[in-house]
Design an enzyme around this catalytic site. Structure first.
Site, short mmCIF file in Angstrom:
data_model
loop_
_atom_site.label_atom_id
_atom_site.label_comp_id
_atom_site.label_asym_id
_atom_site.label_seq_id
_atom_site.Cartn_x
_atom_site.Cartn_y
_atom_site.Cartn_z
N GLY A 10 37.43 36.40 43.38
CA GLY A 10 36.78 37.42 42.43
C GLY A 10 35.35 37.12 42.51
O GLY A 10 34.79 36.21 43.37
N PHE A 11 34.54 37.87 41.71
CA PHE A 11 33.11 37.76 41.68
C PHE A 11 32.49 36.44 41.42
O PHE A 11 31.98 35.89 42.11
CB PHE A 11 32.80 39.02 40.95
CG PHE A 11 31.30 38.64 40.32
CD1 PHE A 11 30.29 38.39 40.96
CD2 PHE A 11 31.25 38.82 38.76
CE1 PHE A 11 29.02 38.48 40.64
CE2 PHE A 11 29.61 38.56 38.37
CZ PHE A 11 28.73 38.51 39.25
N ASN A 32 45.60 37.33 43.39
CA ASN A 32 46.55 38.35 43.86
C ASN A 32 45.71 39.48 44.43
O ASN A 32 46.45 40.57 44.96
CB ASN A 32 47.56 38.88 42.66
CG ASN A 32 46.63 39.49 41.61
OD1 ASN A 32 45.36 39.54 41.79
ND2 ASN A 32 47.37 39.93 40.63
N TYR A 147 42.28 43.39 26.94
CA TYR A 147 41.47 42.33 27.69
C TYR A 147 41.11 41.44 26.60
O TYR A 147 41.39 40.04 26.64
CB TYR A 147 40.12 42.85 27.88
CG TYR A 147 39.32 41.83 28.76
CD1 TYR A 147 39.86 41.07 29.93
CD2 TYR A 147 38.18 41.62 28.31
CE1 TYR A 147 38.82 40.31 30.74
CE2 TYR A 147 37.14 40.69 29.05
CZ TYR A 147 37.66 40.10 30.01
OH TYR A 147 36.81 39.07 30.59
N TYR A 161 48.23 23.85 23.27
CA TYR A 161 48.73 22.59 24.26
C TYR A 161 47.84 21.68 24.12
O TYR A 161 48.19 20.21 24.27
CB TYR A 161 48.27 23.31 25.73
CG TYR A 161 49.58 23.65 26.28
CD1 TYR A 161 50.36 25.10 26.00
CD2 TYR A 161 50.31 23.33 27.36
CE1 TYR A 161 51.19 25.44 26.63
CE2 TYR A 161 51.51 23.63 27.99
CZ TYR A 161 51.87 24.63 27.60
OH TYR A 161 53.03 25.18 28.18
N THR A 177 27.94 38.61 33.00
CA THR A 177 27.40 38.09 34.13
C THR A 177 27.17 39.16 35.52
O THR A 177 27.95 39.93 35.45
CB THR A 177 28.37 37.07 34.58
OG1 THR A 177 28.50 36.04 33.41
CG2 THR A 177 27.97 35.86 35.82
N ARG A 188 30.80 48.60 36.02
CA ARG A 188 29.83 47.69 35.22
C ARG A 188 28.47 48.05 35.29
O ARG A 188 28.22 48.70 36.19
CB ARG A 188 29.74 46.01 35.39
CG ARG A 188 31.00 45.42 34.73
CD ARG A 188 30.95 44.06 34.99
NE ARG A 188 31.87 43.67 35.92
CZ ARG A 188 32.56 42.55 36.08
NH1 ARG A 188 32.60 41.45 35.13
NH2 ARG A 188 33.46 42.18 37.24
N1 UDP Z 1 26.88 51.30 30.33
C1 UDP Z 1 26.20 52.41 30.74
N2 UDP Z 1 26.42 53.19 32.14
C2 UDP Z 1 27.17 52.58 33.05
C3 UDP Z 1 28.25 51.52 32.71
C4 UDP Z 1 28.00 51.02 31.38
O1 UDP Z 1 25.48 52.92 29.70
O2 UDP Z 1 27.16 53.20 33.85
C5 UDP Z 1 27.09 50.64 29.25
C6 UDP Z 1 28.37 50.40 28.45
O3 UDP Z 1 28.75 51.43 27.70
C7 UDP Z 1 28.04 49.15 27.58
C8 UDP Z 1 26.75 48.49 28.39
O4 UDP Z 1 26.26 49.26 29.51
O5 UDP Z 1 27.44 49.39 26.47
C9 UDP Z 1 27.74 47.09 29.23
O6 UDP Z 1 28.88 47.77 29.84
P1 UDP Z 1 29.62 46.81 30.98
O7 UDP Z 1 30.96 47.64 31.29
O8 UDP Z 1 28.87 46.45 31.95
O9 UDP Z 1 30.24 45.42 30.19
P2 UDP Z 1 30.52 45.26 28.39
O10 UDP Z 1 29.49 44.43 28.06
O11 UDP Z 1 30.88 46.71 28.03
O12 UDP Z 1 32.06 44.67 28.70
#
Ligand code: UDP
Length: 315
Positions: A10-11, A32, A147, A161, A177, A188
Site C-alpha cells: 500500500g501507500f 491482498n 474504520y 494480548y 499522511t 483523499r
Molecule cells: N476534502 C475536501 N475535498 C476533497 C476531499 C476531501 O474538501 O476533494 C475534505 C474532507 O471533507 C475532510 C478533509 O478534506 O474534511 C480530509 O479528507 P480526507 O478524505 O483526506 O481524510 P480524513 O482526514 O477525512 O480521513
C-alpha cells in the site's frame, strides 16, 4: 533483521518496505491488493530479500511465516472513499486480521507487534490537539464506523494480548499522511486537489473549508514507524504519529493551486457525514520516547508529491 509488513504494497506500507530493504533487512510483505498495488514494489522484483505473499491477512496461513524481529500491521483500506466502499473487509482486516497476526506473534515469539491505528479513533474530537489519553468522540454506527470502530477494537485486542501474554505491542495512531504512491483516485484531499489542479479541473472543497487537518509527509511517517520498532524497550504503548502543522482545507486548496500554477477554480461541494471539524496531533510522546519529529515542511512535501503525480498520473 527479519520484518513482516502486512499491507506492505500500500501507500505507507510500500514506502516502509523500501526503507527496510534499503537497510538490508529481509522483508515479508502480505497484501491482498485490494487497495495496495504490486507496482508499488516493482523496484524489488525478484529481490532475494523480499518475499511477497498475496493473501488477505484474515486468511493468512501463519505457519508459512518466518519468525520475525518485528511485525507491522498496516493492512486496511485507509481513505474514507475506500473504507466506505469496502466496509466489511475493513472491519475484518482490523479485527480478524489483527487477531491472526497477534496469534502469529504469540506462537512464534515474534515481537514487537506494531499496529498502525489512526487519528480517527478520536472521532470528531472535543479535545484539541489530540493527546493519546483522550478517549475520543466517535459515532459507533456512522459511515466512518467501519474504520474507526474496527481500529479501536484492534487497539483493545492488542493491549489485551499484551496484558494476557506479555506480548510487546506498540500502537501508532497515524494522522493524515501524504506523498508519493498515494492513489490518484482514492478520494483523499491531497490526492484529489493535486489531480484536480494538474488537470485544470475544479478543486472541490467539501463544506466551508474551515475544517482543519495536519499533514505529515510519508518519509517522516516511515522514519517514525521505524523508530517505533527500533526501541529496545518502550514504556508507552500508544503513540501519536503525525505533523502538528495544522491548516484549513481552504488553505490547502490555495497552496496546491499556487504550487501547481493551476488555473483551476476552487468550488464547494456538500460535506459528508461525521467529517471531523479539526485534527492535530500532540506529538509530545513521539518526541520524548522515539526522539522523532517531522522534518519535512508542507510546501517541500507537496512539491515532491506533485512531481510524483505529474510523472505517474498525468496521462
Ligand atoms: N476534502 C475536501 N475535498 C476533497 C476531499 C476531501 O474538501 O476533494 C475534505 C474532507 O471533507 C475532510 C478533509 O478534506 O474534511 C480530509 O479528507 P480526507 O478524505 O483526506 O481524510 P480524513 O482526514 O477525512 O480521513
Amino acid at each position: 533483521m527479519k520484518v513482516i509488513i502486512a499491507g506492505g504494497a500500500g501507500f505507507i506500507g510500500s514506502n516502509l518496505t523500501d526503507y527496510f530493504i534499503n537497510r538490508h533487512a529481509t522483508v515479508t510483505v502480505i497484501d491482498n491488493l485490494i487497495t495496495g498495488k504490486k507496482t508499488n514494489l516493482e523496484q524489488w522484483h525478484a529481490h532475494p530479500r523480499l518475499r511477497f505473499i498475496e493473501t488477505d491477512v484474515c486468511d493468512l496461513d501463519i505457519s508459512v511465516l518466518p519468525k520475525a524481529d518485528r511485525v507491522y500491521h498496516l493492512a486496511s483500506p485507509a481513505s474514507p472513499i475506500q473504507y466506505k466502499k469496502h466496509p466489511l473487509m475493513t472491519m475484518r482486516a482490523n479485527s480478524t486480521g489483527t487477531e491472526r497476526l497477534l496469534e502469529f506473534c504469540r506462537r512464534s515469539g515474534s515481537q514487537p507487534f506494531i499496529f498502525t491505528s489512526t487519528s480517527e479513533v478520536y472521532g470528531d474530537p472535543l479535545v484539541h490537539p489530540q493527546v493519546e489519553s483522550y478517549w475520543g468522540n466517535v459515532n459507533p454506527v456512522g459511515v466512518r464506523s467501519c474504520y474507526d470502530e474496527s481500529k479501536r477494537y484492534a487497539e483493545a485486542l492488542a493491549v489485551n494480548y499484551q496484558r494476557k501474554y506479555r506480548l510487546d505491542v506498540r500502537i501508532a495512531r497515524l494522522f493524515n499522511t501524504y506523498g508519493p504512491r498515494m492513489e490518484k483516485n482514492d478520494g483523499r484531499v491531497v490526492s484529489n486537489f493535486i489531480m484536480q489542479a494538474i488537470t485544470q479541473q475544479p478543486i472541490t472543497i467539501y463544506g466551508d473549508g474551515q475544517q482543519t487537518r495536519s499533514f505529515c509527509y510519508v518519509d517522516d511517517m516511515v522514519n517514525a514507524l521505524a523508530a517505533l520498532g527500533d526501541q529496545e524497550k518502550l514504556s508507552e504503548t500508544i503513540i501519536n504519529l503525525g505533523n502538528p502543522h495544522e491548516i484549513t482545507i481552504s488553505q490547502l486548496a490555495t497552496i496546491i493551486k499556487t504550487l501547481t500554477g493551476s488555473r483551476s477554480k476552487i468550488v464547494t461541494q456538500p460535506i459528508g457525514a461525521d467529517d471531523p471539524k479539526k485534527r492535530q496531533p500532540d506529538i509530545t510522546k513521539a518526541k520524548r520516547y522515539l526522539n522523532w519529529q517531522p522534518t519535512i515542511g508542507l510546501e517541500t512535501g507537496l512539491k515532491k508529491t506533485i512531481a510524483y503525480f505529474q510523472n505517474h498520473y498525468r496521462n
